[in-house]
Design an enzyme around this catalytic site. Structure first.
Site, mmCIF file in Angstrom:
data_model
loop_
_atom_site.group_PDB
_atom_site.id
_atom_site.type_symbol
_atom_site.label_atom_id
_atom_site.label_comp_id
_atom_site.label_asym_id
_atom_site.label_seq_id
_atom_site.Cartn_x
_atom_site.Cartn_y
_atom_site.Cartn_z
ATOM 1 N N GLY A 20 0.826 -1.207 0.000
ATOM 2 C CA GLY A 20 0.000 0.000 0.000
ATOM 3 C C GLY A 20 0.859 1.255 0.000
ATOM 4 O O GLY A 20 0.582 2.216 -0.740
ATOM 5 N N GLY A 90 6.648 -6.183 3.036
ATOM 6 C CA GLY A 90 6.586 -7.643 2.953
ATOM 7 C C GLY A 90 7.110 -8.188 1.632
ATOM 8 O O GLY A 90 7.348 -9.394 1.517
ATOM 9 N N ALA A 95 6.448 -14.599 -0.929
ATOM 10 C CA ALA A 95 6.692 -15.664 -1.901
ATOM 11 C C ALA A 95 6.204 -15.263 -3.295
ATOM 12 O O ALA A 95 6.150 -16.103 -4.193
ATOM 13 C CB ALA A 95 6.013 -16.937 -1.429
ATOM 14 N N VAL A 237 1.784 10.774 15.285
ATOM 15 C CA VAL A 237 1.179 11.553 14.193
ATOM 16 C C VAL A 237 0.093 12.366 14.865
ATOM 17 O O VAL A 237 -0.813 11.785 15.478
ATOM 18 C CB VAL A 237 0.524 10.626 13.138
ATOM 19 C CG1 VAL A 237 -0.162 11.444 12.051
ATOM 20 C CG2 VAL A 237 1.540 9.675 12.521
ATOM 21 N N HIS A 477 -0.696 -13.921 6.430
ATOM 22 C CA HIS A 477 -1.695 -13.146 5.707
ATOM 23 C C HIS A 477 -2.684 -12.477 6.650
ATOM 24 O O HIS A 477 -3.891 -12.668 6.531
ATOM 25 C CB HIS A 477 -2.453 -14.055 4.725
ATOM 26 C CG HIS A 477 -1.562 -14.665 3.696
ATOM 27 N ND1 HIS A 477 -1.808 -15.875 3.122
ATOM 28 C CD2 HIS A 477 -0.416 -14.215 3.138
ATOM 29 C CE1 HIS A 477 -0.841 -16.159 2.249
ATOM 30 N NE2 HIS A 477 0.007 -15.161 2.250
ATOM 31 N N GLY A 510 -3.026 -3.643 4.269
ATOM 32 C CA GLY A 510 -3.908 -4.785 4.487
ATOM 33 C C GLY A 510 -4.941 -4.566 5.580
ATOM 34 O O GLY A 510 -5.910 -5.329 5.673
#
Ligand SMILES: Cc1cc2nc3c(=O)[nH]c(=O)nc-3n(C[C@H](O)[C@H](O)[C@H](O)COP(=O)(O)OP(=O)(O)OC[C@H]3O[C@@H](n4cnc5c(N)ncnc54)[C@H](O)[C@@H]3O)c2cc1C
Ligand code: SF4
Length: 552
Positions: A20, A90, A95, A237, A477, A510
């Protein structure tokens, strides 16, 4: 450049350089914004990447223990989460399997009806696939052929497929390990080398064949002006004092992530912020900032709807197998053993045997003390029957050469919640903890498949030790925690990833994913980030007044 905003250090600060974050950096630079990317992890080159997983200090990320690698494991009561931590997020350790999610994921969750997802997403998936260089795997290793043989024997051979991957492969008939000038971005990108099929993708590709983000999105973003700060952890932040909703800009504070002492605290200002620190990273950061009072208006839905793709890691070890099972690419193929259950053949490169310390003899049965008892019985029985063989499969050396990991994912609903609480054993400060029902660690059909796999090859079916001992599944995941929804009553961001309650603040990682995808998530995270960034106007048209829309 945006001359109007020179009183700010940057127009946008992006927190995290994974899928992202890299999309956001590249697209914002393209639109003329001055962009900084703060990344906690290190920058990696073919020379600095570890050769095997035994070089723990260059593989694992635990800087306080002197481990400054790119692979992190976080242990929670319900799940062990594996994730990347590097310039390129990541993508350095992943993979590189890049599959679109099935259409049904856009139905019946908090994002349903907020956009015409089924009509909109294909174009963003197509852009993401082009930018990540997705192509069908042509390098089938012995582990893939064994997966096919087992699927044939189990009656699901017709579902066997070669994965779609982000790897630069030689054309049919050409030899591998050939270097070419940029094949992906019309000459704008770096030169690349074709894949050798060494199976090392999860240890970082030392040959320039894997399409990691630092060779794609991030490379282009930096080339066109984004400033990347590696080993820089964002700790705060907060809106600048003139407007508590961030309409007047933000202050972003950082420290050097790899330093013990002299942490080099720094402060930057910007007009907008993109949080892209991953599902776990963004959720944790926002909990801290909410508690500190920096961002008190973040939705109380923060940490909810965390999903793990219902995964189980099993496998088979074949001592003395005549072929090297580490050859191929990290995930070369997959099968569907039923409508909901998807299995991929996964491998580590030769010599990367450290994971072997976490595998043990496969044990069926409902999780809990009885399963542990059964496991102890199985191990003892195996030692009594085949002492040499049992010792051979339980010791780690040679593991990568002889082992096929079977990554089983189910597209069935199961979710947990992350909370910011004081654990009973350490009441002095709050930590991220998991709550909710147990995520299944035992998928009977997957275990049957692993047993069949082992039977056909004369090997031993294996499980992950933590799954048996602690009934805690592992997942690479993790998604959710700041999901897309119609209002702050149901999620943390709107359908354009704008954070409820704040202006010019977005989440692109994610954490926004609101459904169990049933496939590896990176392509979906990239496609969603492409879509979110498409709504941000070029700098000349920006009014710096972008706020989440609330649907009633
Ligand atoms: C071993 C392994 C194999 C995988 N294989 C696949 C695969 O084949 N296909 C697939 O689709 N997915 C795979 N994944 C999952 C994939 O890596 C993630 O889904 C994906 O990287 C998530 O993208 P993201 O944008 O959410 O964040 P990430 O890519 O995780 O990036 C987030 C970044 O933010 C940084 N960060 C966090 N907090 C801060 C902070 N406070 N300040 C500054 N920086 C911060 C982190 O260091 C990290 O680099 C795999 C994961 C692992 C661990
Ligand atoms: S198989 Fe080896 S050469 Fe090919 S992408 Fe993976 S690490 Fe790189």
């Amino acid at each position: 450049m945006s001359p109007r905003n020179k009183q700010f250090d940057f127009d946008f600060i992006v927190v995290g350089s994974g899928f992202g974050g890299s999309v956001a950096a590249h697209r914002l630079v393209e639109k003329g914004y001055r962009v900084a990317v703060m990344e906690m992890g290190r920058r990696w080159t073919p020379e600095t990447l570890p050769r095997t997983s035994w070089t723990l200090r260059r593989w694992l990320w635990r800087p306080k223990l002197g481990l400054r690698g790119f692979f992190n494991m976080r242990f929670f009561r319900h799940v062990t989460i594996f994730h990347g931590c590097a310039v390129g997020g990541g993508s350095i350790t992943y993979a590189c399997t890049l599959l679109p999610a099935p259409e049904k994921v856009w139905e019946a969750k908090s994002w349903t009806g907020l956009a015409n997802w089924k009509a909109e997403m294909p174009q963003y998936y197509a852009t993401a696939a082009r930018m990540l260089g997705v192509t069908e795997n042509k390098i089938l290793g012995p582990a893939d052929l064994l997966l096919k043989r087992t699927a044939d024997a189990a009656g699901s051979g017709h579902t066997f497929y070669c994965t779609n991957v982000g790897i630069f492969q030689a054309r049919t008939g050409e030899t591998s390990n050939q270097t070419f000038s940029d094949p992906f971005f019309g000459g704008e990108g770096p030169q690349r080398t074709t894949c050798l099929g060494c199976g090392g993708c999860m240890m970082g590709c030392r040959f320039g064949a894997k399409n990691t983000l630092d060779l794609g999105y991030l490379y282009l973003a930096e080339k066109h002006g984004a400033q990347l700060f590696p080993e820089t952890q964002v700790t705060n932040v907060r809106p600048l004092p003139a407007a508590s909703d961030g309409g007047a800009g933000y202050e972003v504070c950082t420290v050097k992530s790899t330093a013990w002492i002299r942490r080099q605290s720094r402060r930057f200002t910007c007009r907008g912020v993109v949080l892209a620190a991953s599902a776990l990273g963004t959720t944790e950061l926002l909990f801290r900032l909410k508690e500190k009072g920096s961002l008190p208006g973040i939705s109380s839905e923060l940490g909810k709807h965390v999903r793990t793709n219902s995964e189980s890691l099993i496998g088979a070890r074949m001592p003395g197998y005549h072929e090297d099972l580490s050859q191929g690419i990290a995930i070369g193929s997959g099968v569907y053993i039923d409508e909901h259950t998807h299995i991929e053949a996964v491998r580590y490169p030769r010599g990367s045997d450290a994971m072997g310390m976490l595998t043990t003899i496969l044990t069926n049965g409902r999780p809990g003390p009885r399963r542990i008892g059964l496991w102890v019985r199985n191990v003892i029985a195996s030692f009594l029957r085949h002492p040499f063989h049992t010792l051979r499969v339980l010791q780690p050396w040679g593991w990568a050469r002889e082992f096929v990991i079977l990554l089983c994912m189910q597209a069935l609903e199961s979710q947990i919640e992350m909370r910011w609480e004081r654990p009973w054993f350490w009441p002095f400060r709050k930590f991220l903890v998991s709550r909710g029902g147990k995520v299944p660690t035992y998928i009977p059909k997957a275990n049957e498949f692993a047993q069949k796999f082992a039977q056909l090859t004369g090997g031993f079916p294996m499980s992950m030790l933590p799954e048996i001992l602690f009934n805690v599944p592992g997942t690479a995941h993790c998604i959710g925690g700041c999901v897309i929804a119609d209002s702050s009553n149901h999620g943390v961001v709107d359908s354009r990833h704008r954070v409820f309650g704040y202006k010019n603040m977005y989440i692109c990682d994610g954490s926004v994913v609101a459904a169990n995808l049933g496939v590896n998530p990176s392509l979906t995270i990239t496609a969603l980030a492409e879509r979110a960034m498409s709504f941000i106007p070029p700098v000349a048209e920006c009014t710096w007044n972008d706020a989440a829309s609330i649907r009633s």
